[in-house]
Design a protein around this motif. Structure first.
Motif, PDB file in Angstrom:
ATOM      1  N   ILE A 145       0.850  -1.188   0.000  1.00  0.00           N
ATOM      2  CA  ILE A 145       0.000   0.000   0.000  1.00  0.00           C
ATOM      3  C   ILE A 145       0.888   1.242   0.000  1.00  0.00           C
ATOM      4  O   ILE A 145       1.783   1.360   0.836  1.00  0.00           O
TER       5      ILE A 145
ATOM      6  N   VAL B 204       3.171   2.077   3.146  1.00  0.00           N
ATOM      7  CA  VAL B 204       2.599   2.016   4.495  1.00  0.00           C
ATOM      8  C   VAL B 204       3.198   0.796   5.205  1.00  0.00           C
ATOM      9  O   VAL B 204       2.964  -0.348   4.808  1.00  0.00           O
TER      10      VAL B 204
ATOM     11  N   GLY C 118       3.171   0.727   8.801  1.00  0.00           N
ATOM     12  CA  GLY C 118       2.580   0.614  10.133  1.00  0.00           C
ATOM     13  C   GLY C 118       3.637   0.808  11.207  1.00  0.00           C
ATOM     14  O   GLY C 118       4.803   1.030  10.903  1.00  0.00           O
ATOM     15  N   HIS C 119       3.199   0.710  12.461  1.00  0.00           N
ATOM     16  CA  HIS C 119       4.120   1.044  13.551  1.00  0.00           C
ATOM     17  C   HIS C 119       5.206  -0.007  13.724  1.00  0.00           C
ATOM     18  O   HIS C 119       6.260   0.263  14.300  1.00  0.00           O
ATOM     19  N   ASP C 120       4.978  -1.221  13.209  1.00  0.00           N
ATOM     20  CA  ASP C 120       5.901  -2.340  13.443  1.00  0.00           C
ATOM     21  C   ASP C 120       6.462  -2.942  12.162  1.00  0.00           C
ATOM     22  O   ASP C 120       7.186  -3.939  12.217  1.00  0.00           O
TER      23      ASP C 120
ATOM     24  N   ALA D 117       2.365  -3.748   8.244  1.00  0.00           N
ATOM     25  CA  ALA D 117       1.120  -3.311   7.593  1.00  0.00           C
ATOM     26  C   ALA D 117       0.951  -3.971   6.224  1.00  0.00           C
ATOM     27  O   ALA D 117       1.900  -4.510   5.657  1.00  0.00           O
ATOM     28  N   GLY D 118      -0.275  -3.920   5.725  1.00  0.00           N
ATOM     29  CA  GLY D 118      -0.534  -4.377   4.363  1.00  0.00           C
ATOM     30  C   GLY D 118      -0.796  -5.855   4.225  1.00  0.00           C
ATOM     31  O   GLY D 118      -0.452  -6.468   3.216  1.00  0.00           O
ATOM     32  N   GLU D 119      -1.432  -6.451   5.226  1.00  0.00           N
ATOM     33  CA  GLU D 119      -1.789  -7.879   5.117  1.00  0.00           C
ATOM     34  C   GLU D 119      -3.242  -8.007   4.652  1.00  0.00           C
ATOM     35  O   GLU D 119      -4.077  -8.650   5.303  1.00  0.00           O
ATOM     36  N   LEU D 120      -3.519  -7.403   3.495  1.00  0.00           N
ATOM     37  CA  LEU D 120      -4.906  -7.336   3.042  1.00  0.00           C
ATOM     38  C   LEU D 120      -5.478  -8.709   2.700  1.00  0.00           C
ATOM     39  O   LEU D 120      -6.687  -8.899   2.731  1.00  0.00           O
TER      40      LEU D 120
ATOM     41  N   PHE E 240     -10.770   2.926   2.586  1.00  0.00           N
ATOM     42  CA  PHE E 240      -9.719   3.163   3.575  1.00  0.00           C
ATOM     43  C   PHE E 240      -8.767   4.251   3.076  1.00  0.00           C
ATOM     44  O   PHE E 240      -8.618   5.298   3.698  1.00  0.00           O
TER      45      PHE E 240
ATOM     46  N   PHE F 121      -9.011  -3.283   9.800  1.00  0.00           N
ATOM     47  CA  PHE F 121      -8.272  -2.019   9.698  1.00  0.00           C
ATOM     48  C   PHE F 121      -6.820  -2.230  10.165  1.00  0.00           C
ATOM     49  O   PHE F 121      -5.889  -1.654   9.598  1.00  0.00           O
TER      50      PHE F 121
ATOM     51  N   MET G 206      -5.064  -4.936   9.911  1.00  0.00           N
ATOM     52  CA  MET G 206      -4.297  -5.658   8.898  1.00  0.00           C
ATOM     53  C   MET G 206      -4.005  -4.777   7.688  1.00  0.00           C
ATOM     54  O   MET G 206      -3.132  -5.080   6.896  1.00  0.00           O
ATOM     55  N   PHE G 207      -4.700  -3.663   7.574  1.00  0.00           N
ATOM     56  CA  PHE G 207      -4.389  -2.688   6.531  1.00  0.00           C
ATOM     57  C   PHE G 207      -3.171  -1.855   6.939  1.00  0.00           C
ATOM     58  O   PHE G 207      -2.141  -1.889   6.270  1.00  0.00           O
ATOM     59  N   SER G 208      -3.258  -1.146   8.045  1.00  0.00           N
ATOM     60  CA  SER G 208      -2.222  -0.144   8.322  1.00  0.00           C
ATOM     61  C   SER G 208      -1.402  -0.403   9.578  1.00  0.00           C
ATOM     62  O   SER G 208      -0.537   0.400   9.920  1.00  0.00           O
ATOM     63  N   SER G 209      -1.637  -1.520  10.265  1.00  0.00           N
ATOM     64  CA  SER G 209      -0.885  -1.880  11.463  1.00  0.00           C
ATOM     65  C   SER G 209      -0.627  -0.691  12.401  1.00  0.00           C
ATOM     66  O   SER G 209       0.513  -0.311  12.651  1.00  0.00           O
TER      67      SER G 209
END
Lengths: 322, 322
Positions: free
Chosen positions: A148, A155, A157-159, A162-165, A257, B254, B256-259
């Motif tokens: 993403i 993207v 994410g914090h760790d 992210a992006g496990e759609l 989203f 949500f 799993m989208f952006s963690s």
């Protein structure tokens, strides 16, 4: 040529069985490519040694000083930590600090990320999403992955996960995923594995003869479904229609989203072409809020699949802030 | 005090009925606040004139030169265009270039965004998400809104309309939304409006007496459901359990989208406290991929609801690159 600009990047795509690699120039041309076995090496250190030996001719051909770095796409690779973390499809268990192993061996900076994120970077640099700042890449292969991009940045994410759609739930209480155990996730339907399960379910209920009835049950794979659909078999076509519906509904959620300019579909499952794309588009549009309708470009990747993973991995290098 | 640093921002929260405003300092303290009617003004020009008159004492109290700008949260407000676009709940139809109307009247830079994005910025500056770079705010009121922050930046998407998580589909083929017509969207369940619909459905099927049976049907609102639940009514508690399950499943998607590091729930529906939070947490965790489990902070907003909208809007000003 400006001697201060490093003109080349190494791109490495690590899969469970094979690793592909290449030397890539700024225009996205692979000027030297090859492959080695991933599974033949019991430890990541041995693998990195072998990778170095394989890439040495490429490095020597242009000179180490003209290579900016190495980008690696690998399953369960975390961009932030530089490690592969508990990858079920690799021999190397636990947490493997791959970026530092490679960096130390090659004397080059190394960035790693998961396969789908690498594909997204590749699409942004060289592919269908060139010049875009907001888009999503969905990889439809054995599994369903995603990369993403929002505002020009991947993207993470914090760790970094992210992006496990593929693991978002699109049919609550639906088909159970063979590995995660969760019910109704996108991957349970829209992957090659999911397509075979759908075909077998439809075959069990079928009132009319299908070409797929002529296959022994364990010979029904996604290739068989694809070939029967291409020959006009109604049941096989229905498999893609159903798969496309579920994927389309999932894409509608993704659009609401992050409001991407485009969604790029990538991977083996996309060979089905319009058989898949038409229901995807129909059901995505049907489920979108008015403000998003008829605005999202939905397209197949333009990158040659054999090259895309290497290009995507190499593209990580151009984004390096070193 | 450094005279070169502008110490104040104006924050304006435009709702369908009322508009609240305040003068806010860098510490997030509202040093002057007030309200005016939104619906009393037939044109946005008249509204902006009235807003200016209302805010003039605040501006004069600190001096125009010490105010950095005006931030506005409003329904259907687009950050990129500076316009309110086709807001169904406002008198002003079509496309209203609100940011330039305000900027010209006040001689101050003006940023606008939708209410939920303003709430997210407010949480990041002053609230539960202080210091975080990856989080999501879900507003649970008459509708369900959301503001998404990835890598420290609000996700606007390519057109400024990202973050419509209330319209993602969580029950395909489920309850039809009263306004969008889509089946099974989150807002159809997790909004105050959805909660009332759930209560009425459960009442119609109920085999046991509920305190809600004592209300005339048109007197059953979200407040009645809340009060009965607080008094221990089983059916009313079941309304929150069901709502929490659906919201929890949606939050898993949500994540799993952006963690995100945290999800902050905000708005009137959150008054239900643990009655809502417990099932939300249970069903979010249950549907997460292992890598995300027990990592996401799930919390209610810490901002006073009356102030949060103004703080959020004012926080847009600190993010201005002028």
């Amino acid at each position: 040529m400006n001697k201060n600009i490093k003109q080349y990047a190494l791109g490495v795509d690590i899969g469970g069985t094979n690793t592909k690699f290449g030397l890539v120039n700024h225009r996205g041309e692979i000027t030297y490519g090859g492959r080695l076995s991933t599974s033949a090496y019991a430890t990541p250190e041995e693998f990195v040694d072998a990778l170095y030996t394989s890439l040495l001719p490429a490095i020597e051909s242009v000179g180490l000083e003209n290579i900016k770095g190495i980008g690696v796409g690998a399953p369960n690779a975390n961009f932030f930590s530089g490690s592969i973390e508990h990858a079920p499809n690799l021999n190397w268990k636990g947490i493997v600090p791959l970026a530092s192993l490679i960096s130390n061996k090659f004397h080059l900076p190394c960035s790693i990320t998961n396969d789908a994120n690498a594909a997204a970077v590749g699409e942004m640099m060289y592919g269908a999403a060139k010049g875009m700042k907001d888009f999503i890449v969905i990889t439809l292969g054995t599994g369903v992955g995603s990369g993403i991009v929002c505002g020009g940045e991947l993207v993470y994410g914090h760790d970094g996960f992210a992006g496990e759609l593929g693991h978002t739930i699109i049919r609550p209480g639906g088909r159970q995923h063979w590995s995660t155990g969760v019910y109704g996730s996108l991957e349970a339907y829209a992957s090659a594995t999911g397509i075979v399960l759908t075909a077998k379910e439809l075959l069990a209920e079928a009132k009319q003869h299908s070409m797929l009835h002529d296959y022994p049950e364990d010979a029904i794979d996604s290739k068989a479904v694809f070939e029967c659909a291409m020959q006009g078999d109604e049941l096989a076509k229905e498999v893609y229609r159903f798969t496309g519906q579920i994927l389309g509904e999932a894409l509608a959620n993704f659009v609401m989203f992050s409001s991407p300019e485009a969604i790029v579909l990538f991977g083996g499952v996309t060979k089905a072409g319009d058989l898949l794309m038409n229901p995807v588009r129909e059901h995505m549009e049907k489920n979108l809020l008015a403000v998003f309708k008829n605005k999202v470009l939905l397209m197949f990747s333009e990158l040659k699949e054999a090259d895309a993973a290497i290009l995507g991995a190499s593209a990580l290098v151009w984004a390096m802030k070193v």
